[in-house]
Design a protein around this motif. Structure first.
Motif, short mmCIF file in Angstrom:
data_model
loop_
_atom_site.label_atom_id
_atom_site.label_comp_id
_atom_site.label_asym_id
_atom_site.label_seq_id
_atom_site.Cartn_x
_atom_site.Cartn_y
_atom_site.Cartn_z
N UNK A 111 0.83 -1.21 0.00
CA UNK A 111 0.00 0.00 0.00
C UNK A 111 0.87 1.25 0.00
N UNK A 112 1.93 1.23 0.79
CA UNK A 112 2.84 2.37 0.85
C UNK A 112 3.47 2.62 -0.52
N UNK A 113 3.84 1.55 -1.21
CA UNK A 113 4.45 1.69 -2.53
C UNK A 113 3.46 2.25 -3.54
N UNK A 114 2.23 1.76 -3.47
CA UNK A 114 1.19 2.25 -4.38
C UNK A 114 0.93 3.74 -4.14
N UNK A 115 0.84 4.13 -2.87
CA UNK A 115 0.59 5.53 -2.54
C UNK A 115 1.74 6.41 -2.98
N UNK A 116 2.96 5.95 -2.76
CA UNK A 116 4.13 6.74 -3.14
C UNK A 116 4.21 6.94 -4.65
N UNK A 117 3.64 6.01 -5.40
CA UNK A 117 3.68 6.13 -6.85
C UNK A 117 2.81 7.25 -7.38
N UNK A 118 1.84 7.71 -6.57
CA UNK A 118 0.95 8.78 -7.01
C UNK A 118 1.40 10.16 -6.56
N UNK A 149 -6.45 12.23 -5.12
CA UNK A 149 -6.14 10.81 -5.33
C UNK A 149 -5.18 10.31 -4.28
N UNK A 150 -4.12 11.10 -4.01
CA UNK A 150 -3.14 10.70 -3.01
C UNK A 150 -3.77 10.61 -1.63
N UNK A 151 -4.66 11.56 -1.32
CA UNK A 151 -5.31 11.56 -0.01
C UNK A 151 -6.23 10.35 0.14
N UNK A 152 -6.98 10.03 -0.90
CA UNK A 152 -7.88 8.87 -0.83
C UNK A 152 -7.08 7.58 -0.68
N UNK A 153 -5.94 7.50 -1.36
CA UNK A 153 -5.11 6.31 -1.25
C UNK A 153 -4.52 6.19 0.15
N UNK A 154 -4.02 7.31 0.68
CA UNK A 154 -3.39 7.28 2.00
C UNK A 154 -4.40 6.94 3.09
N UNK A 155 -5.64 7.38 2.94
CA UNK A 155 -6.66 7.11 3.96
C UNK A 155 -7.48 5.86 3.65
N UNK A 156 -7.81 5.69 2.38
CA UNK A 156 -8.70 4.60 2.00
C UNK A 156 -8.06 3.23 2.02
N UNK A 158 -5.35 2.00 3.78
CA UNK A 158 -5.18 1.44 5.13
C UNK A 158 -6.51 1.03 5.77
N UNK A 159 -7.57 1.82 5.53
CA UNK A 159 -8.89 1.46 6.06
C UNK A 159 -9.37 0.15 5.43
N UNK A 160 -9.14 -0.01 4.13
CA UNK A 160 -9.51 -1.25 3.45
C UNK A 160 -8.71 -2.42 4.00
N UNK A 161 -7.42 -2.20 4.26
CA UNK A 161 -6.59 -3.25 4.82
C UNK A 161 -7.11 -3.70 6.18
N UNK A 162 -7.44 -2.73 7.05
CA UNK A 162 -7.97 -3.07 8.37
C UNK A 162 -9.29 -3.82 8.26
N UNK A 163 -10.10 -3.47 7.28
CA UNK A 163 -11.39 -4.14 7.08
C UNK A 163 -11.18 -5.58 6.63
N UNK A 164 -10.25 -5.79 5.71
CA UNK A 164 -10.01 -7.15 5.21
C UNK A 164 -9.54 -8.08 6.32
N UNK A 165 -8.78 -7.53 7.28
CA UNK A 165 -8.23 -8.35 8.37
C UNK A 165 -9.07 -8.24 9.65
N UNK A 166 -10.32 -7.79 9.53
CA UNK A 166 -11.15 -7.47 10.69
C UNK A 166 -11.25 -8.61 11.69
N UNK A 167 -11.59 -9.80 11.19
CA UNK A 167 -11.80 -10.95 12.08
C UNK A 167 -10.59 -11.88 12.13
N UNK A 168 -9.55 -11.58 11.40
CA UNK A 168 -8.46 -12.55 11.24
C UNK A 168 -7.71 -12.83 12.55
#
Length: 264
Positions: A111-118, A149-156, A158-168
């Motif tokens: 995610x950090x790499x993707x965000x840095x690319x924008x 775009x950069x702001x949505x990536x930086x905020x969105x 990590x939020x998506x990551x936390x959601x995917x691992x919610x119950x893990x």
């Protein structure tokens, strides 16, 4: 553990249950949050590696708050020792948690790499600092497509990551599931109970907005606007604490039948 399909109203119930449990042990839960924040701040001071170490520890901290909530339901005061409790388990239970941390870290690094690319992080920080001194520049910055775009990536992301691992984390530690299988079950639980989780999200947005509005009105009417920063920090800490507690109820609702007692 059996995956449950829940009624929409359960999303609101998780929030109510979290506030009720917090009121039983407010000092204990606030102590957990403040201690975890302090530890993460100290780890972030480690050059280059701090942000990655905190990312790797995120699932562990999530599990700790769920463990504290479960103990509180059984009448035990939540203590900082809940974060160390998994270390007292057998290696067969600790190893999956380490794998989980590495997996979470790997996705976070991507995610950090993707965000840095924008957007270059240093250029972004410099532009925000410059725009903060001039309202017109700040308005132009907010309308900048690349910045949005950069702001949505930086905020969105990590939020998506936390959601995917919610119950893990609890599925790995309490359920004894491998990380891959736990991730699949977590996603299935989120999808099957998407309506309760949407209501859960909306409830937290409403709670945050209501508390912020109430705080602003009270301080304005009493003429104590100077206390806004302090009161805002206290309010944010309480809401974050209760939110962490509510994650336990969301997990218990999705994977433990209400007719069965919560295992101690």
């Amino acid at each position: 553990m059996n995956l449950q399909t829940l009624h929409a109203k359960e999303g609101m119930a998780w929030v109510r249950q979290a506030f009720a449990l917090f009121m039983k042990f407010p000092v204990g839960f606030l102590g957990l949050v403040c201690t975890s924040w302090l530890i993460m701040m100290l780890v972030l001071l480690v050059p280059h590696l701090g942000v990655f170490l905190t990312a790797m520890a995120t699932p562990w901290l999530s599990l700790g708050f769920m463990q504290a909530s479960r103990q509180a339901l059984n009448g035990k005061v939540p203590l900082v020792s809940v974060f160390l409790e998994p270390l007292r388990s057998t290696p067969s239970r600790v190893r999956p948690l380490v794998i989980l941390g590495v997996t979470y870290l790997s996705v976070f690094a991507l995610i950090m790499l993707i965000s840095a690319g924008f957007w270059d992080e240093n250029a972004l920080a410099a532009m925000v600092e410059k725009s903060a001194q001039n309202p017109s520049d700040l308005q132009q910055l907010m309308l900048n497509t690349e910045f949005q775009t950069a702001l949505m990536l930086r905020l969105g992301l990590p939020a998506l990551l936390a959601t995917l691992f919610w119950h893990v984390p609890p599925l790995v530690y309490w359920g004894g599931q491998p990380v891959g299988r736990a991730l699949v079950f977590s996603l299935i639980a989120l999808w099957r109970n998407k309506v309760p989780f949407l209501i859960f999200t909306a409830a937290w947005l409403l709670v945050g907005a209501f508390m912020a509005l109430a705080c602003t009105l009270v301080l304005s009417l009493t003429g104590l606007n100077s206390l806004m920063p302090v009161l805002s920090m206290i309010l944010m800490t309480v809401l974050v604490t209760v939110f962490y507690i509510s994650t336990y109820f969301s997990f218990a609702g999705c994977f433990w039948a209400q007719s069965k007692p919560d295992p101690g």
